[in-house]
Design an enzyme around this catalytic site. Structure first.
Site, mmCIF file in Angstrom:
data_model
loop_
_atom_site.group_PDB
_atom_site.id
_atom_site.type_symbol
_atom_site.label_atom_id
_atom_site.label_comp_id
_atom_site.label_asym_id
_atom_site.label_seq_id
_atom_site.Cartn_x
_atom_site.Cartn_y
_atom_site.Cartn_z
ATOM 1 N N LYS A 13 0.882 -1.306 0.149
ATOM 2 C CA LYS A 13 0.013 -0.047 0.163
ATOM 3 C C LYS A 13 0.993 1.049 -0.008
ATOM 4 O O LYS A 13 0.558 2.200 -0.669
ATOM 5 C CB LYS A 13 -0.921 0.186 1.162
ATOM 6 C CG LYS A 13 -1.888 -1.151 1.418
ATOM 7 C CD LYS A 13 -2.676 -0.889 2.602
ATOM 8 C CE LYS A 13 -1.881 -0.832 3.757
ATOM 9 N NZ LYS A 13 -1.240 -2.255 4.231
ATOM 10 N N ARG A 127 11.585 -6.008 4.609
ATOM 11 C CA ARG A 127 11.289 -4.455 4.379
ATOM 12 C C ARG A 127 12.349 -3.652 5.323
ATOM 13 O O ARG A 127 12.827 -4.225 6.296
ATOM 14 C CB ARG A 127 9.845 -4.361 5.120
ATOM 15 C CG ARG A 127 9.482 -2.680 5.267
ATOM 16 C CD ARG A 127 8.276 -2.455 4.994
ATOM 17 N NE ARG A 127 7.364 -2.930 6.374
ATOM 18 C CZ ARG A 127 6.028 -2.504 6.313
ATOM 19 N NH1 ARG A 127 5.278 -1.875 5.239
ATOM 20 N NH2 ARG A 127 5.360 -2.989 7.541
ATOM 21 N N ARG A 160 11.759 -2.362 10.993
ATOM 22 C CA ARG A 160 10.882 -1.764 11.942
ATOM 23 C C ARG A 160 10.565 -2.832 12.985
ATOM 24 O O ARG A 160 10.587 -4.059 12.813
ATOM 25 C CB ARG A 160 9.553 -1.484 11.367
ATOM 26 C CG ARG A 160 9.210 0.055 10.892
ATOM 27 C CD ARG A 160 8.033 0.112 9.924
ATOM 28 N NE ARG A 160 7.021 -0.521 10.392
ATOM 29 C CZ ARG A 160 5.685 -0.296 9.663
ATOM 30 N NH1 ARG A 160 5.685 0.252 8.590
ATOM 31 N NH2 ARG A 160 4.559 -0.908 10.193
ATOM 32 N N ARG A 171 -0.543 -8.929 13.440
ATOM 33 C CA ARG A 171 -0.913 -8.080 12.550
ATOM 34 C C ARG A 171 -1.988 -8.546 11.569
ATOM 35 O O ARG A 171 -2.815 -7.978 10.980
ATOM 36 C CB ARG A 171 0.049 -7.012 12.154
ATOM 37 C CG ARG A 171 0.686 -6.154 13.055
ATOM 38 C CD ARG A 171 1.967 -5.358 12.789
ATOM 39 N NE ARG A 171 2.103 -4.569 11.459
ATOM 40 C CZ ARG A 171 2.991 -4.462 10.866
ATOM 41 N NH1 ARG A 171 4.251 -5.049 10.954
ATOM 42 N NH2 ARG A 171 2.874 -3.470 9.755
HETATM 43 P P1 ADP Z 1 2.479 -1.879 3.244
HETATM 44 O O1 ADP Z 1 2.169 -0.309 3.124
HETATM 45 O O2 ADP Z 1 0.910 -2.241 2.651
HETATM 46 O O3 ADP Z 1 2.545 -2.193 4.646
HETATM 47 P P2 ADP Z 1 4.712 -1.650 1.764
HETATM 48 O O4 ADP Z 1 4.525 -0.938 0.942
HETATM 49 O O5 ADP Z 1 5.689 -0.919 3.045
HETATM 50 O O6 ADP Z 1 3.644 -2.230 2.313
HETATM 51 O O7 ADP Z 1 5.354 -2.869 1.308
HETATM 52 C C1 ADP Z 1 6.006 -4.148 2.012
HETATM 53 C C2 ADP Z 1 7.409 -4.521 1.564
HETATM 54 O O8 ADP Z 1 7.269 -5.137 0.441
HETATM 55 C C3 ADP Z 1 8.372 -3.462 1.308
HETATM 56 O O9 ADP Z 1 9.780 -3.811 1.852
HETATM 57 C C4 ADP Z 1 8.334 -3.134 -0.027
HETATM 58 O O10 ADP Z 1 9.571 -2.582 -0.376
HETATM 59 C C5 ADP Z 1 7.923 -4.367 -0.533
HETATM 60 N N1 ADP Z 1 7.097 -4.470 -1.822
HETATM 61 C C6 ADP Z 1 6.174 -3.468 -2.269
HETATM 62 N N2 ADP Z 1 5.668 -3.825 -3.158
HETATM 63 C C7 ADP Z 1 6.225 -4.850 -3.647
HETATM 64 C C8 ADP Z 1 6.015 -5.773 -4.995
HETATM 65 N N3 ADP Z 1 5.084 -5.222 -5.907
HETATM 66 N N4 ADP Z 1 6.709 -6.698 -4.834
HETATM 67 C C9 ADP Z 1 7.764 -6.939 -4.086
HETATM 68 N N5 ADP Z 1 7.911 -6.538 -3.166
HETATM 69 C C10 ADP Z 1 7.305 -5.144 -2.754
HETATM 70 P P1 ADP Z 2 1.326 -1.459 7.656
HETATM 71 O O1 ADP Z 2 1.216 -0.783 6.279
HETATM 72 O O2 ADP Z 2 2.651 -2.354 7.641
HETATM 73 O O3 ADP Z 2 0.316 -2.496 8.324
HETATM 74 P P2 ADP Z 2 1.252 0.880 9.179
HETATM 75 O O4 ADP Z 2 2.673 1.723 8.929
HETATM 76 O O5 ADP Z 2 0.215 1.309 8.288
HETATM 77 O O6 ADP Z 2 1.807 -0.547 8.877
HETATM 78 O O7 ADP Z 2 0.865 0.830 10.593
HETATM 79 C C1 ADP Z 2 1.590 0.328 11.567
HETATM 80 C C2 ADP Z 2 0.808 0.334 12.951
HETATM 81 O O8 ADP Z 2 0.166 1.711 13.164
HETATM 82 C C3 ADP Z 2 -0.316 -0.630 12.878
HETATM 83 O O9 ADP Z 2 0.064 -1.953 13.060
HETATM 84 C C4 ADP Z 2 -1.322 -0.093 14.152
HETATM 85 O O10 ADP Z 2 -0.764 -0.449 15.424
HETATM 86 C C5 ADP Z 2 -1.073 1.503 13.844
HETATM 87 N N1 ADP Z 2 -1.836 2.135 13.043
HETATM 88 C C6 ADP Z 2 -1.822 2.869 11.721
HETATM 89 N N2 ADP Z 2 -2.792 3.184 11.231
HETATM 90 C C7 ADP Z 2 -3.889 2.839 11.914
HETATM 91 C C8 ADP Z 2 -5.385 3.109 11.904
HETATM 92 N N3 ADP Z 2 -5.868 3.899 10.925
HETATM 93 N N4 ADP Z 2 -6.170 2.435 13.171
HETATM 94 C C9 ADP Z 2 -5.415 1.967 13.911
HETATM 95 N N5 ADP Z 2 -4.152 1.710 13.986
HETATM 96 C C10 ADP Z 2 -3.187 2.160 12.953
#
Ligand code: ADP
Ligand code: ADP
Ligand code: ZN
Length: 214
Positions: A13, A127, A160, A171
């Protein structure tokens, strides 16, 4: 263009939201980034949020809803924005709808980035995030030019705390229980779009551009 990114933690995302924000010149609003900035700055919100984040749990709705409702009222949001990591629960989605209704507007697209759980643990363990600018990389799939150093700002990269496998598992459970129901919610609102998030980053983005228009 008002866009919501849906998908499991690690689905990509954030990666796609940044590309959308660049191409369409709209702000990228990540609630996770906002919480992490608050933790770094030692604010009260940061202290409260951290205890939940460290356990892989969602921060309570009341700590996030007003924050986002205020953010989308800022001047830079008039032409749209891409919300990443919000909403994450049905009550958050309802609160957002209500806030937008009050402003005479609504969400245009909810893009669901689909990636099966099996791929997620793999993605998360690789990541890496920049301590300086928050850019995100993957040691195998999206590597930096110099190992451990951010391409954008030159600061160092970290894993992280909440990307450890035990926390990622938690999660994912939380995602299925509390966030996945949003797919139905936005389907009913007739704004849901699905993309296959297992493709290469650039191919996922092409699919998204096809949806949003060039
Ligand atoms: P989210 O915001 O949904 O948690 P991220 O954008 O941080 O996800 O992506 C999670 C991990 O996967 C990161 O290390 C990112 O660089 C990697 N990643 C993102 N998109 C792709 C893809 N299409 N293929 C492989 N790895 C990806
Ligand atoms: P990822 O994309 O890898 O799931 P985020 O960076 O979006 O991680 O979120 C990290 C953490 O921050 C989540 O696991 C949660 O604890 C908190 N968080 C982020 N956005 C929200 C939300 N909209 N509501 C509740 N908790 C949130
Ligand atoms: Zn950086």
């Amino acid at each position: 263009m008002k866009i919501i990114m849906l998908g499991a933690p690690g689905a990509g995302k954030g990666t796609q939201a940044k590309k959308i924000a660049d191409k369409y010149q709209i702000p990228h609003i990540s609630t996770g980034d906002i919480f992490r900035a608050n933790i770094k700055n030692g604010t009260e919100l940061g202290t409260k949020a951290k205890s939940y984040m460290d356990q892989g749990l969602l921060v309570p709705d009341e700590l996030v809803v007003d924050l986002v409702a205020d953010r989308v009222k800022q001047d830079d949001c008039t032409n749209g924005y891409v919300l990443d990591g919000f909403p994450r629960t049905i009550p958050q989605a309802e609160a957002l709808d209500k806030a937008l209704e009050g402003m005479g507007t609504k969400i245009d697209y909810a893009i669901n980035v689909e990636v099966p759980d099996e791929n997620i643990i793999n993605r998360m363990s690789g990541r890496r995030a920049c301590v300086g600018c928050g850019a995100t990389y993957h040691i195998k799939y999206i590597p930096t030019k110099v190992e451990g150093i951010c391409d954008v700002c030159g600061e160092k990269l970290i894993l992280r705390d909440d990307d450890k496998p035990e926390t990622v598992k938690k999660r994912l459970d939380v995602y299925h229980e509390q966030t996945q129901p949003l797919i139905d919610y936005y389907e009913k609102a007739a704004v849901l779009k699905e993309v296959d998030g297992t493709q290469d980053m650039e191919d996922v983005f092409k699919d998204i551009v096809n949806i949003l228009g060039a």
